[in-house]
Motif scaffolding. Structure first.
Motif, PDB file in Angstrom:
ATOM      1  N   GLN A  64       0.884  -1.145  -0.022  1.00 22.73           N
ATOM      2  CA  GLN A  64      -0.040  -0.262   0.055  1.00 22.73           C
ATOM      3  C   GLN A  64       0.821   1.309   0.010  1.00 22.73           C
ATOM      4  O   GLN A  64       0.633   2.215  -0.644  1.00 22.73           O
ATOM      5  CB  GLN A  64      -1.130   0.073   1.295  1.00 22.73           C
ATOM      6  N   ARG A  65       2.180   1.301   0.833  1.00 21.61           N
ATOM      7  CA  ARG A  65       2.917   2.317   0.762  1.00 21.61           C
ATOM      8  C   ARG A  65       3.599   2.720  -0.340  1.00 21.61           C
ATOM      9  O   ARG A  65       3.607   3.753  -1.113  1.00 21.61           O
ATOM     10  CB  ARG A  65       3.903   2.217   2.023  1.00 21.61           C
ATOM     11  N   GLN A  66       3.938   1.590  -1.143  1.00 20.97           N
ATOM     12  CA  GLN A  66       4.398   1.599  -2.670  1.00 20.97           C
ATOM     13  C   GLN A  66       3.377   2.098  -3.507  1.00 20.97           C
ATOM     14  O   GLN A  66       3.869   2.822  -4.408  1.00 20.97           O
ATOM     15  CB  GLN A  66       5.256   0.039  -2.886  1.00 20.97           C
ATOM     16  N   ALA A  67       2.189   1.615  -3.542  1.00 22.12           N
ATOM     17  CA  ALA A  67       1.197   1.995  -4.405  1.00 22.12           C
ATOM     18  C   ALA A  67       0.776   3.533  -4.343  1.00 22.12           C
ATOM     19  O   ALA A  67       0.770   4.294  -5.178  1.00 22.12           O
ATOM     20  CB  ALA A  67      -0.095   1.249  -4.236  1.00 22.12           C
ATOM     21  N   MET A  68       0.985   4.167  -3.007  1.00 17.03           N
ATOM     22  CA  MET A  68       0.722   5.412  -2.752  1.00 17.03           C
ATOM     23  C   MET A  68       1.801   6.263  -3.237  1.00 17.03           C
ATOM     24  O   MET A  68       1.663   7.312  -3.690  1.00 17.03           O
ATOM     25  CB  MET A  68       0.656   5.648  -1.267  1.00 17.03           C
ATOM     26  N   GLN A  69       3.120   5.715  -3.049  1.00 17.93           N
ATOM     27  CA  GLN A  69       4.277   6.394  -3.792  1.00 17.93           C
ATOM     28  C   GLN A  69       4.165   6.509  -5.115  1.00 17.93           C
ATOM     29  O   GLN A  69       4.505   7.589  -5.810  1.00 17.93           O
ATOM     30  CB  GLN A  69       5.647   5.690  -3.440  1.00 17.93           C
ATOM     31  N   ASP A  70       3.849   5.248  -5.915  1.00 16.35           N
ATOM     32  CA  ASP A  70       3.524   5.311  -7.088  1.00 16.35           C
ATOM     33  C   ASP A  70       2.294   6.232  -7.856  1.00 16.35           C
ATOM     34  O   ASP A  70       2.676   7.012  -8.598  1.00 16.35           O
ATOM     35  CB  ASP A  70       3.250   3.727  -7.631  1.00 16.35           C
ATOM     36  N   ALA A  76       2.378  13.373 -10.062  1.00 22.01           N
ATOM     37  CA  ALA A  76       3.654  14.354 -10.122  1.00 22.01           C
ATOM     38  C   ALA A  76       3.943  14.614 -11.732  1.00 22.01           C
ATOM     39  O   ALA A  76       4.005  15.559 -12.393  1.00 22.01           O
ATOM     40  CB  ALA A  76       4.621  14.335  -9.341  1.00 22.01           C
ATOM     41  N   HIS A  77       3.954  13.487 -12.274  1.00 23.88           N
ATOM     42  CA  HIS A  77       4.386  13.333 -13.763  1.00 23.88           C
ATOM     43  C   HIS A  77       3.177  13.867 -14.570  1.00 23.88           C
ATOM     44  O   HIS A  77       3.326  14.691 -15.399  1.00 23.88           O
ATOM     45  CB  HIS A  77       4.623  11.769 -14.147  1.00 23.88           C
ATOM     46  N   ALA A  78       1.925  13.641 -14.291  1.00 18.74           N
ATOM     47  CA  ALA A  78       0.841  14.096 -14.878  1.00 18.74           C
ATOM     48  C   ALA A  78       0.758  15.726 -14.678  1.00 18.74           C
ATOM     49  O   ALA A  78       0.326  16.317 -15.736  1.00 18.74           O
ATOM     50  CB  ALA A  78      -0.583  13.492 -14.297  1.00 18.74           C
ATOM     51  N   ARG A  79       1.030  16.204 -13.489  1.00 17.50           N
ATOM     52  CA  ARG A  79       1.068  17.769 -13.530  1.00 17.50           C
ATOM     53  C   ARG A  79       2.135  18.185 -14.125  1.00 17.50           C
ATOM     54  O   ARG A  79       1.751  19.433 -14.991  1.00 17.50           O
ATOM     55  CB  ARG A  79       1.291  18.116 -11.818  1.00 17.50           C
ATOM     56  N   GLU A  80       3.323  17.617 -14.119  1.00 17.91           N
ATOM     57  CA  GLU A  80       4.379  18.358 -15.133  1.00 17.91           C
ATOM     58  C   GLU A  80       4.092  18.216 -16.730  1.00 17.91           C
ATOM     59  O   GLU A  80       4.248  19.093 -17.511  1.00 17.91           O
ATOM     60  CB  GLU A  80       5.833  17.598 -14.908  1.00 17.91           C
ATOM     61  N   GLU A  81       3.497  17.128 -16.945  1.00 15.58           N
ATOM     62  CA  GLU A  81       2.847  16.788 -18.370  1.00 15.58           C
ATOM     63  C   GLU A  81       1.946  18.082 -18.742  1.00 15.58           C
ATOM     64  O   GLU A  81       1.955  18.253 -19.772  1.00 15.58           O
ATOM     65  CB  GLU A  81       2.511  15.428 -18.734  1.00 15.58           C
ATOM     66  N   ALA A  82       1.121  18.062 -17.874  1.00 17.50           N
ATOM     67  CA  ALA A  82       0.022  19.167 -17.970  1.00 17.50           C
ATOM     68  C   ALA A  82       0.739  20.458 -18.377  1.00 17.50           C
ATOM     69  O   ALA A  82       0.127  21.122 -19.074  1.00 17.50           O
ATOM     70  CB  ALA A  82      -1.149  19.240 -16.864  1.00 17.50           C
ATOM     71  N   ALA A  83       1.380  20.778 -17.374  1.00 18.36           N
ATOM     72  CA  ALA A  83       2.100  22.107 -17.505  1.00 18.36           C
ATOM     73  C   ALA A  83       2.922  22.070 -18.725  1.00 18.36           C
ATOM     74  O   ALA A  83       2.888  23.377 -19.561  1.00 18.36           O
ATOM     75  CB  ALA A  83       3.029  22.505 -16.395  1.00 18.36           C
ATOM     76  N   ARG A  84       3.577  21.072 -19.269  1.00 15.98           N
ATOM     77  CA  ARG A  84       4.281  21.231 -20.366  1.00 15.98           C
ATOM     78  C   ARG A  84       3.437  21.304 -21.498  1.00 15.98           C
ATOM     79  O   ARG A  84       3.717  21.984 -22.437  1.00 15.98           O
ATOM     80  CB  ARG A  84       5.155  19.944 -20.530  1.00 15.98           C
ATOM     81  N   GLN A  85       2.346  20.624 -21.540  1.00 16.39           N
ATOM     82  CA  GLN A  85       1.082  20.564 -22.696  1.00 16.39           C
ATOM     83  C   GLN A  85       0.619  22.341 -22.938  1.00 16.39           C
ATOM     84  O   GLN A  85       0.265  22.881 -23.562  1.00 16.39           O
ATOM     85  CB  GLN A  85       0.079  19.684 -22.398  1.00 16.39           C
ATOM     86  N   ARG A  86       0.445  22.646 -21.595  1.00 18.87           N
ATOM     87  CA  ARG A  86      -0.169  24.000 -21.402  1.00 18.87           C
ATOM     88  C   ARG A  86       0.923  25.056 -22.033  1.00 18.87           C
ATOM     89  O   ARG A  86       0.331  26.035 -23.086  1.00 18.87           O
ATOM     90  CB  ARG A  86      -0.392  24.500 -19.974  1.00 18.87           C
TER      91      ARG A  86
END
Length: 158
Positions: A64-70, A76-86
């Motif tokens: 569960q801890r590993q899944a939360m980290q994932d 974080a990757h999705a936010r970065e990708e969204a910012a890059r796409q914007r």
């Protein structure tokens, strides 16, 4: 007392008890030992099951801890990708707007050039028409015929 039947019944009962106690005692203790062994086995099994359950719990908590980290990494990757796409979208929009502005300016320049050419053409046509009217009104038919003859002679050559 030796002649009393109650005494002999008591003695025979005691002898019977003394003779019966050993096998009964053996059977009862054997049953109790078996039951104790069975209870001990059940306690050991319960202890083993508890340890296995604790291991599984620890393993699932780790998962569960590993899944939360994932999940955090994915977010974080999705936010970065969204910012890059914007940012890319804003750049593309800016480039598109600049391209359309240049096209509009080019069209305006072409329309101005075309309008200027049309005005020049209209001015030239008007000047030619005015000159023709002026010449027609100023020249009589004899002078006009002489000018035409002169133009034809120049055009055909000497």
């Amino acid at each position: 007392m030796l002649h009393d039947p109650t005494f002999w019944v008591l003695i025979s009962f005691l002898v019977f008890i003394a003779l019966a106690v050993k096998p009964i005692r053996k059977t009862v203790f054997s049953a109790l030992d078996q039951r104790a062994a069975r209870i001990k086995t059940q306690i050991e099994e319960a202890h083993d099951l508890r340890e296995a359950a604790q291991r599984l719990l620890a393993e699932y908590q780790q998962k569960q801890r590993q899944a939360m980290q994932d999940i955090q990494q994915i977010l974080a990757h999705a936010r970065e990708e969204a910012a890059r796409q914007r940012v890319q979208g804003e750049k593309a929009l800016e480039a598109s707007l600049q391209r359309r502005e240049r096209q509009a300016i080019d069209r305006i320049a072409q329309a101005e050039a075309q309008a200027l050419n049309e005005v020049r053409q209209a001015a030239a046509d008007t000047a030619i028409a005015a000159t023709r009217l002026l010449l027609e009104s100023a020249l009589d038919s004899a002078k006009r015929g002489a000018m035409i003859d002169t133009d034809c002679a120049i055009a055909t050559g000497p």
